[in-house]
Design a protein around this motif. Structure first.
Motif, short mmCIF file in Angstrom:
data_model
loop_
_atom_site.label_atom_id
_atom_site.label_comp_id
_atom_site.label_asym_id
_atom_site.label_seq_id
_atom_site.Cartn_x
_atom_site.Cartn_y
_atom_site.Cartn_z
N LEU A 181 2.94 -7.17 6.26
CA LEU A 181 4.35 -7.59 6.32
C LEU A 181 5.28 -6.38 6.35
O LEU A 181 6.24 -6.33 7.13
CB LEU A 181 4.67 -8.49 5.13
CG LEU A 181 6.06 -9.10 5.09
CD1 LEU A 181 6.30 -9.98 6.31
CD2 LEU A 181 6.24 -9.91 3.81
N ALA A 182 5.00 -5.39 5.49
CA ALA A 182 5.83 -4.19 5.45
C ALA A 182 5.79 -3.46 6.79
O ALA A 182 6.82 -3.03 7.33
CB ALA A 182 5.36 -3.27 4.33
N ASP A 183 4.59 -3.32 7.35
CA ASP A 183 4.46 -2.64 8.64
C ASP A 183 5.18 -3.40 9.74
O ASP A 183 5.82 -2.80 10.62
CB ASP A 183 2.98 -2.48 9.00
CG ASP A 183 2.25 -1.48 8.12
OD1 ASP A 183 2.94 -0.69 7.42
OD2 ASP A 183 1.00 -1.51 8.10
N PRO A 194 0.80 -1.23 0.00
CA PRO A 194 0.00 0.00 0.00
C PRO A 194 0.83 1.27 0.00
O PRO A 194 0.36 2.31 -0.48
CB PRO A 194 -0.81 -0.12 1.30
CG PRO A 194 -0.93 -1.59 1.53
CD PRO A 194 0.39 -2.15 1.09
N GLU A 195 2.05 1.22 0.49
CA GLU A 195 2.89 2.42 0.60
C GLU A 195 3.98 2.49 -0.46
O GLU A 195 4.87 3.32 -0.37
CB GLU A 195 3.52 2.48 2.00
CG GLU A 195 2.51 2.50 3.14
CD GLU A 195 1.57 3.68 3.03
OE1 GLU A 195 2.02 4.78 2.64
OE2 GLU A 195 0.37 3.50 3.33
N GLY A 196 3.95 1.63 -1.45
CA GLY A 196 4.99 1.60 -2.46
C GLY A 196 5.61 0.23 -2.55
O GLY A 196 5.44 -0.60 -1.65
N ASP A 208 -0.75 -11.01 -11.73
CA ASP A 208 -1.81 -10.06 -11.38
C ASP A 208 -2.51 -10.58 -10.13
O ASP A 208 -3.22 -11.60 -10.19
CB ASP A 208 -2.80 -9.93 -12.53
CG ASP A 208 -3.91 -8.92 -12.24
OD1 ASP A 208 -3.91 -8.33 -11.13
OD2 ASP A 208 -4.77 -8.73 -13.11
N PRO A 209 -2.35 -9.93 -8.98
CA PRO A 209 -2.98 -10.42 -7.76
C PRO A 209 -4.49 -10.59 -7.87
O PRO A 209 -5.08 -11.44 -7.20
CB PRO A 209 -2.62 -9.35 -6.72
CG PRO A 209 -1.35 -8.74 -7.23
CD PRO A 209 -1.51 -8.74 -8.73
N LEU A 236 -2.71 -6.79 -1.10
CA LEU A 236 -2.14 -5.61 -0.47
C LEU A 236 -2.32 -5.64 1.05
O LEU A 236 -1.48 -5.10 1.78
CB LEU A 236 -2.77 -4.35 -1.05
CG LEU A 236 -2.40 -4.06 -2.52
CD1 LEU A 236 -3.20 -2.87 -3.03
CD2 LEU A 236 -0.91 -3.80 -2.66
N ARG A 237 -3.39 -6.26 1.51
CA ARG A 237 -3.57 -6.40 2.96
C ARG A 237 -2.43 -7.23 3.54
O ARG A 237 -1.90 -6.91 4.61
CB ARG A 237 -4.92 -7.06 3.25
CG ARG A 237 -5.19 -7.33 4.72
CD ARG A 237 -6.62 -7.79 4.92
NE ARG A 237 -6.83 -8.25 6.29
CZ ARG A 237 -6.73 -9.52 6.67
NH1 ARG A 237 -6.48 -10.47 5.76
NH2 ARG A 237 -6.93 -9.86 7.92
N GLN A 238 -2.06 -8.29 2.85
CA GLN A 238 -0.98 -9.15 3.34
C GLN A 238 0.39 -8.47 3.22
O GLN A 238 1.19 -8.48 4.17
CB GLN A 238 -0.96 -10.48 2.57
CG GLN A 238 -2.23 -11.31 2.73
CD GLN A 238 -2.45 -11.76 4.17
OE1 GLN A 238 -1.50 -11.98 4.92
NE2 GLN A 238 -3.72 -11.87 4.56
#
Length: 349
Positions: A289-291, A171-173, A272-273, A283-285
């Motif tokens: 993970l990124a956070d 979501p953030e890049g 393509d997700p 993107l939720r997953q």
């Protein structure tokens, strides 16, 4: 050494003019210029304009094909194979990512394999072509004519660093992962040899099998150590064999054919997700993970845990705003070619 800064547009114009004057068709010159400069924007200083002189010499020597297109070996929709005809790797690879992204929109996933490309530069430079459209992408490359890394347990260089890059939307890049099956690269070792430097760690092996930090062992029968070194090098070894198989193996052209001169085999895969668990769920997953990585307590001496590609994208933003910091030897390596081709060199800002 102080790194001079140049406006990104000036470097792009320089590279475009150099490769056009050298004889590349306009679309090929544009692609090579774009992705070499992109590598420097991201701070990959051994795989950006540092390669320009070598590429230009290859064009002059007839190693690089200047005009024309690839031959389609097969096209099954989501599975495509090209014979690259030794055309510029930046053009072939960027075209492959674009096609795979388009096909993944239709089929959910797509793979484009390229045989007999010229060198493709920094793999990370191509990833945002797909991640900017919400796709996950990987690019893998090997060079059938090179052999600087020995198989784990062996003494003689057999294969190349065999890098793989992954672009993963969040979501953030995007996360931009660019790794190789060897601890260091041939280009970095050659730079260190020219500058009389040694590595800080034993990242090479001499011809007798002893670990070394001296890059000059490569000129005396030594090799780059696989990722994991003498301790866990079976990991890099396994990765290298996988890359050989999905590039040269799927292309049907590689070491078994004993090709001469600089060449590469390339495999691009795009997912393509939306065709799987759904883009929002993906993107939720990846966002979680990124956070979680960012929130992980840093070990002593580390300010914060970063995601792969985070620093490179930060360097790109800075370079676009304040100028590209070129490694000090790069301009000098280009100047003889600029003089030969009648191209004016840019001024530092």
């Amino acid at each position: 050494m102080t790194e001079p800064r140049y406006a990104a547009g000036d470097l792009l114009a320089l590279a475009r003019a150099l490769f056009s004057k050298a004889g590349l068709e306009a679309d090929k010159a544009e692609a090579v210029a774009t992705y070499l400069v992109e590598a420097d924007l991201m701070g990959h200083s051994t795989h950006g304009l540092a390669l320009a002189g070598w590429y230009l010499q290859g064009i002059a020597d007839g190693v690089v094909t200047k005009t024309g297109t690839y031959d389609v070996v097969s096209d099954k929709g989501p599975a495509v194979c090209w014979q690259g005809n030794r055309l510029p790797g930046a053009w072939l690879t960027s075209e492959a990512v674009k096609l795979a992204t388009e096909r993944a929109t239709k089929f959910g996933t797509a793979t484009v394999v390229i045989a007999n490309s010229h060198h493709i530069g920094a793999l990370a430079a191509y990833l945002e072509l797909a991640t900017s459209k919400g796709m996950m992408v990987s690019v893998a490359s090997s060079s059938p004519s090179g052999g600087q890394v020995a198989p784990f347990g062996g003494l003689k260089g057999l294969y190349t660093p065999n890098p793989v890059a992954y672009g993963i939307p969040t979501p953030e890049g995007p996360m931009l992962i660019d790794i190789s099956a060897s601890i260091t690269t041939v280009n970095m070792a050659q730079r260190m040899i020219r500058e009389g430097r040694q590595y800080e760690h034993d990242w090479l092996m001499d011809a007798e099998g002893n670990p070394s930090r001296d890059p000059k062992v490569l000129d005396a029968g030594g090799s780059l150590l696989p990722t994991g070194g003498l301790d866990h090098g079976q990991k890099g070894y396994g990765m290298a064999l996988q890359v050989e198989a999905i590039t040269q193996g799927l292309a049907g052209y590689g070491r078994a054919d004993a090709p001469k001169g600089t060449n590469a085999a390339v495999t691009v895969q795009v997912w393509d997700p939306e065709a799987f668990g759904g883009r929002d769920a993906f993107l939720r997953q990846t966002g979680w993970l990124a956070d979680a990585c960012h929130a992980n307590p840093p070990r002593p001496g580390i300010n914060r845990v970063r995601l792969p590609g985070e620093a490179a994208l930060g360097r790109k933003r800075t370079a676009l705003a304040d100028g590209v910091a070129l490694y000090p030897t790069i301009i000098a390596s280009i100047e003889p070619h600029a003089e030969r081709l009648g191209v004016a060199m840019p001024k530092a800002i």
